[in-house]
Structure formats: structure tokens, C-alpha cells
Design a protein around this motif. Structure first.
Motif, PDB file in Angstrom:
ATOM      1  N   LEU A   1       0.832  -1.206   0.000  1.00 15.04           N
ATOM      2  CA  LEU A   1       0.000   0.000   0.000  1.00 15.04           C
ATOM      3  C   LEU A   1       0.866   1.256   0.000  1.00 15.04           C
ATOM      4  N   LYS A   2       1.864   1.268   0.842  1.00 14.37           N
ATOM      5  CA  LYS A   2       2.747   2.430   0.911  1.00 14.37           C
ATOM      6  C   LYS A   2       3.466   2.629  -0.426  1.00 14.37           C
ATOM      7  N   SER A   3       3.947   1.555  -0.998  1.00 14.17           N
ATOM      8  CA  SER A   3       4.623   1.630  -2.287  1.00 14.17           C
ATOM      9  C   SER A   3       3.660   2.099  -3.381  1.00 14.17           C
ATOM     10  N   ASP A   4       2.444   1.563  -3.372  1.00 11.12           N
ATOM     11  CA  ASP A   4       1.436   1.950  -4.366  1.00 11.12           C
ATOM     12  C   ASP A   4       1.089   3.431  -4.260  1.00 11.12           C
ATOM     13  N   ILE A   5       0.983   3.938  -3.035  1.00 10.79           N
ATOM     14  CA  ILE A   5       0.682   5.360  -2.841  1.00 10.79           C
ATOM     15  C   ILE A   5       1.815   6.210  -3.386  1.00 10.79           C
ATOM     16  N   ASN A   6       3.062   5.814  -3.107  1.00  9.98           N
ATOM     17  CA  ASN A   6       4.210   6.555  -3.651  1.00  9.98           C
ATOM     18  C   ASN A   6       4.194   6.543  -5.171  1.00  9.98           C
ATOM     19  N   ASP A   7       3.909   5.387  -5.756  1.00  9.87           N
ATOM     20  CA  ASP A   7       3.825   5.280  -7.219  1.00  9.87           C
ATOM     21  C   ASP A   7       2.694   6.145  -7.763  1.00  9.87           C
ATOM     22  N   PHE A   8       1.571   6.136  -7.072  1.00 10.54           N
ATOM     23  CA  PHE A   8       0.412   6.926  -7.481  1.00 10.54           C
ATOM     24  C   PHE A   8       0.755   8.417  -7.472  1.00 10.54           C
ATOM     25  N   LEU A   9       1.456   8.864  -6.421  1.00  9.77           N
ATOM     26  CA  LEU A   9       1.850  10.267  -6.340  1.00  9.77           C
ATOM     27  C   LEU A   9       2.779  10.644  -7.492  1.00  9.77           C
ATOM     28  N   LYS A  10       3.703   9.758  -7.822  1.00 11.23           N
ATOM     29  CA  LYS A  10       4.599  10.012  -8.951  1.00 11.23           C
ATOM     30  C   LYS A  10       3.809  10.090 -10.257  1.00 11.23           C
ATOM     31  N   ASN A  11       2.841   9.193 -10.415  1.00 15.79           N
ATOM     32  CA  ASN A  11       2.009   9.182 -11.614  1.00 15.79           C
ATOM     33  C   ASN A  11       1.180  10.462 -11.714  1.00 15.79           C
ATOM     34  N   ILE A  12       0.630  10.906 -10.602  1.00 16.84           N
ATOM     35  CA  ILE A  12      -0.140  12.154 -10.601  1.00 16.84           C
ATOM     36  C   ILE A  12       0.745  13.306 -11.050  1.00 16.84           C
ATOM     37  N   GLN A  13       1.954  13.366 -10.516  1.00 20.68           N
ATOM     38  CA  GLN A  13       2.874  14.439 -10.893  1.00 20.68           C
ATOM     39  C   GLN A  13       3.220  14.371 -12.380  1.00 20.68           C
ATOM     40  N   THR A  14       3.446  13.173 -12.884  1.00 19.33           N
ATOM     41  CA  THR A  14       3.747  12.995 -14.305  1.00 19.33           C
ATOM     42  C   THR A  14       2.579  13.465 -15.161  1.00 19.33           C
ATOM     43  N   GLN A  15       1.361  13.052 -14.793  1.00 23.08           N
ATOM     44  CA  GLN A  15       0.164  13.449 -15.544  1.00 23.08           C
ATOM     45  C   GLN A  15      -0.038  14.951 -15.475  1.00 23.08           C
ATOM     46  N   ASN A  16       0.185  15.505 -14.314  1.00 19.73           N
ATOM     47  CA  ASN A  16       0.039  16.949 -14.149  1.00 19.73           C
ATOM     48  C   ASN A  16       1.045  17.693 -15.039  1.00 19.73           C
ATOM     49  N   ASN A  17       2.262  17.217 -15.074  1.00 17.22           N
ATOM     50  CA  ASN A  17       3.284  17.845 -15.927  1.00 17.22           C
ATOM     51  C   ASN A  17       2.892  17.769 -17.396  1.00 17.22           C
ATOM     52  N   LYS A  18       2.322  16.634 -17.829  1.00 14.69           N
ATOM     53  CA  LYS A  18       1.884  16.497 -19.228  1.00 14.69           C
ATOM     54  C   LYS A  18       0.771  17.486 -19.564  1.00 14.69           C
ATOM     55  N   ILE A  19      -0.172  17.613 -18.639  1.00 17.30           N
ATOM     56  CA  ILE A  19      -1.308  18.502 -18.880  1.00 17.30           C
ATOM     57  C   ILE A  19      -0.851  19.962 -18.913  1.00 17.30           C
ATOM     58  N   VAL A  20      -0.016  20.324 -17.962  1.00 18.31           N
ATOM     59  CA  VAL A  20       0.448  21.709 -17.886  1.00 18.31           C
ATOM     60  C   VAL A  20       1.304  22.078 -19.098  1.00 18.31           C
ATOM     61  N   SER A  21       2.144  21.131 -19.541  1.00 16.87           N
ATOM     62  CA  SER A  21       3.043  21.444 -20.661  1.00 16.87           C
ATOM     63  C   SER A  21       2.343  21.330 -22.016  1.00 16.87           C
TER      64      SER A  21
END
Length: 101
Positions: A80-100
Motif C-alpha cells: 500500500l505504501k509503495s502503491d501510494i508513492n507510485d500513485f503520487l509520482k504518476n499524478i505528478q507525471t500526468q500533471n506535468n503532461k497537462i500543464v506542458s
């Protein structure tokens, strides 16, 4: 894990937070998903809200409050902890794609 704690199949130290707080986090994330599906939120706002909620869970170290009674639960908590960390990284990646763009 919350359900297991409720059924006393695993422990949960409520000194730092209560299990209902975890349910509130989960309900909030579900609400964000529902609002996004219903076009009540745009992707950037949804990502930002999810990121803030998930990050606050990690910052509070909420997964450390569970007391595993066996190796299976210990493994589940680590995942669960690992999945949450991965999820946060994915959110940041998606956010960067949308913003750029």
C-alpha cells in the motif's frame, strides 16, 4: 486494512489518527473521481486534489498506525505504501503532461 482493523483482524493505533479519518480520505478521493467523471472538475484540479490528499496521508505516516498481526498483512501494508508513492509520482507525471500541453 481499515475493514480488517474494524473487525479486529489487524491492529490500529488510534492515538495519532482515527480510522474514520481514513474513511474520510477514501470518500474524498471517490468524490473527486465522481466529479471528474461528471465533468464537474477539470483534470488539473482533480489531479491536484488527489495529490494533496494522498500526500497528506503519507505525511501523516498513517500506514504506520496499522499493527500487522502476520506477514501477509505486513506485506500488504508495504505494498500500500509503495502503491501510494507510485500513485503520487504518476499524478505528478500526468500533471506535468497537462500543464506542458
Amino acid at each position: 486494512m481499515c475493514e480488517q482493523a474494524k473487525q479486529e483482524k489487524t491492529g490500529f493505533d488510534e492515538k495519532n489518527t482515527k480510522t474514520y479519518t481514513l474513511y474520510t480520505f477514501m470518500e474524498s478521493i471517490q468524490d473527486i473521481k465522481d466529479q471528474l467523471r461528471n465533468n464537474e472538475l477539470n483534470e488539473i484540479k482533480a489531479l491536484s486534489l488527489c495529490h494533496n490528499l494522498e500526500n497528506s496521508i503519507l505525511e501523516r505516516r498513517v500506514y504506520e498506525y496499522f499493527i500487522p498481526y502476520n506477514d501477509k498483512q505486513r506485506t500488504e501494508l508495504n505494498k500500500l505504501k509503495s502503491d501510494i508513492n507510485d500513485f503520487l509520482k504518476n499524478i505528478q507525471t500526468q500533471n506535468n503532461k497537462i500543464v506542458s500541453g
